[in-house]
Enzyme design. Sequence first.
Site, short mmCIF file in Angstrom:
data_model
loop_
_atom_site.label_atom_id
_atom_site.label_comp_id
_atom_site.label_asym_id
_atom_site.label_seq_id
_atom_site.Cartn_x
_atom_site.Cartn_y
_atom_site.Cartn_z
N THR A 1 -16.71 77.13 -33.60
CA THR A 1 -16.55 75.78 -32.96
C THR A 1 -17.81 74.79 -33.27
O THR A 1 -17.93 73.59 -32.82
CB THR A 1 -16.39 75.70 -31.59
OG1 THR A 1 -17.42 76.58 -30.78
CG2 THR A 1 -15.06 76.36 -31.42
N GLU B 1 -3.90 80.83 -25.27
CA GLU B 1 -2.66 81.39 -24.84
C GLU B 1 -2.12 80.72 -23.57
O GLU B 1 -0.90 80.81 -23.36
CB GLU B 1 -2.84 82.84 -24.29
CG GLU B 1 -3.41 83.83 -25.39
CD GLU B 1 -4.94 84.01 -25.68
OE1 GLU B 1 -5.51 83.00 -25.01
OE2 GLU B 1 -5.28 84.91 -26.31
N LYS C 1 -4.67 80.03 -20.89
CA LYS C 1 -5.38 80.50 -19.54
C LYS C 1 -5.86 79.49 -18.65
O LYS C 1 -5.39 79.82 -17.39
CB LYS C 1 -6.65 81.17 -20.38
CG LYS C 1 -6.46 82.46 -21.30
CD LYS C 1 -7.58 82.85 -21.94
CE LYS C 1 -8.48 81.94 -22.86
NZ LYS C 1 -7.67 81.65 -23.92
N ARG D 1 -33.88 88.56 -27.23
CA ARG D 1 -35.20 88.09 -26.09
C ARG D 1 -35.72 87.11 -26.44
O ARG D 1 -36.83 87.07 -25.98
CB ARG D 1 -35.62 89.56 -25.51
CG ARG D 1 -34.74 90.50 -24.86
CD ARG D 1 -35.43 91.98 -24.88
NE ARG D 1 -35.19 92.66 -25.99
CZ ARG D 1 -36.30 93.23 -26.75
NH1 ARG D 1 -37.52 92.83 -26.45
NH2 ARG D 1 -35.67 93.75 -27.80
N GLN E 1 -11.70 82.71 -24.60
CA GLN E 1 -11.13 83.06 -25.92
C GLN E 1 -10.15 83.93 -25.63
O GLN E 1 -9.27 83.98 -24.80
CB GLN E 1 -12.50 83.49 -26.65
CG GLN E 1 -13.30 82.63 -27.08
CD GLN E 1 -14.41 82.08 -26.01
OE1 GLN E 1 -15.02 82.60 -25.28
NE2 GLN E 1 -14.52 80.64 -25.95
N HIS F 1 -9.56 74.90 -22.13
CA HIS F 1 -8.73 75.15 -21.32
C HIS F 1 -7.86 73.89 -20.63
O HIS F 1 -8.59 73.01 -20.10
CB HIS F 1 -9.14 75.87 -20.04
CG HIS F 1 -9.75 77.12 -20.68
ND1 HIS F 1 -10.21 78.37 -19.87
CD2 HIS F 1 -10.00 77.69 -21.78
CE1 HIS F 1 -10.79 79.33 -20.43
NE2 HIS F 1 -10.68 78.98 -21.71
N ALA G 1 -14.71 77.19 -25.63
CA ALA G 1 -13.41 77.16 -24.81
C ALA G 1 -12.89 75.82 -24.71
O ALA G 1 -13.70 74.75 -24.40
CB ALA G 1 -13.65 77.88 -23.48
#
Length: 426
Positions: free
Chosen positions: A128, A14, A16, A142, A223, A41, A39
């Site tokens: 991805t 968007e 970010k 775990r 995201q 950016h 991500a």
Amino acid sequence: MTSITIVGTQWGDEGKGKVTDYYAKDSDYIVRFQGGNNAGHTIVLGDKKFKLHLTPSGILRKDKKAVIGNGVVVDPKVLLDELKLLEEKAIDTSNLILSDRAHLIMPYHIAMDELEEKLKGGLSAGTTKKGIGPCYSDKVARFGLRVVDLYNPEAFKNKLSTTVPIKNKVFKALGEEVEFDVDDIFNEYIEYGKELEKYVDDTSVVLHEAIQKDENILFEGAQGTHLDIDHGVYPYGTSSNTISAGSSTGTGLGPRFIDEVVGITKAYTSRVGTGPFPTELEDEIGEHLRDKGNEFGTTTGRPRRCGWLDMVMLRFSTRVNSLSSIALTKLDVLAGLDEIKVCTHYIYKGEEIHHFPADIEKLSEFEPVYKTFKGWDEMDWDEISQKGYDELPDEMKEYIKYIEKETGVPIKLISIGPKRSQTINR
Ligand code: GDP
Ligand code: IMO
Ligand code: MG
């Protein structure tokens, strides 16, 4: 002290990175709290373009601290490569702080991501392939390894000696010819640990101390809301909590310390990956948005699917994030279109649908209902950015006011270009 959480309200990308960098000027700490190097950016500074995958966007501002919180999954090789790349571009990276509780993406996570995508067939999200899902799976089961393990070689070796043979058996059972070696991974990761040691700290303590000192914190979401593991288009989303609440679990700062939540909203919608997309435009307008908006994945280079803005999605995001304001981006990309449409609700079997469904298989059968707006012309966005909100075309103001009315949230930041300066703060 003010702390602001930035989240994507759609399916990611968007803007970010751009908005985080903009808000970072008034922050002391810029903190990633979830996701990993899935991500991408983008920040444009003068003639330089930075594509950050793991490092918080605050790294570009010398006097700020850039924090990778416990909720992030870290591929140490990717992090070291990204830091080297930044240093080559004369960015000082010594202001990075890495949580000792962050989980490590291991080589078998990346191999498993690739394999699972193949095996899942129609349920594949088009990931991805960075190992994100398998790493979060191991965290929850775990089986995970954390940054702190790199500094306790004996315990690290023991954990690897248990986990790696199990992973090898799983790969073999699934017909894969890969075999991971405990010693190889151990030696490789211990070396990464040595290189990263100077950055490692208990970031929850660091951030609490920052609050005591009245410093400003900016949480940089990755995201988007509709990729959230709980609230997104399951199973076609990602594996972390991308919504604003993630900025508490992913950093160890309780919700009481989050003052504002800013939802980054692209003036249209894009999606990279699979799954239903009600307002998708598979025509020349979709092409126009992709070309003009340069909608190609920052991480994978894949062409992004494009479509009109969807208010059902945006109202959902306003609710689950408790947005206090919206930053509306890429309005310049819509310039030149005669008409601009916005989906107000859907129709399903003759019924009006105003809420995004849990059963997203139905989504592909939902008919979007549109409200049409008059378009605006191409303009000198640099000049308009200088002059401010009043100079925006009236048609664009109509569009902005409609979104505010429908969400009940003010649009405080308007982005009309990729550059820092092409931003209007209302
Ligand atoms: P993020 O993942 O949300 O940070 O977004 P990406 O960086 O993946 O994609 C957004 C793209 O749009 C990048 O290429 C940005 O440089 C660019 N961008 C951001 N804001 C604007 C804007 O207002 N107008 C235009 N034309 N481009 C923008
Ligand atoms: P930023 O932060 C857009 C999508 C992938 C896939 C799904 C799961 O740049 O907005 P994953 O690798 O996370 O397991 O993939 O999520 N996806 C993104 N789409 N922007 C992103 O990040 C994304 N990160 C993951 O395409 O559909
Ligand atoms: Mg992106």
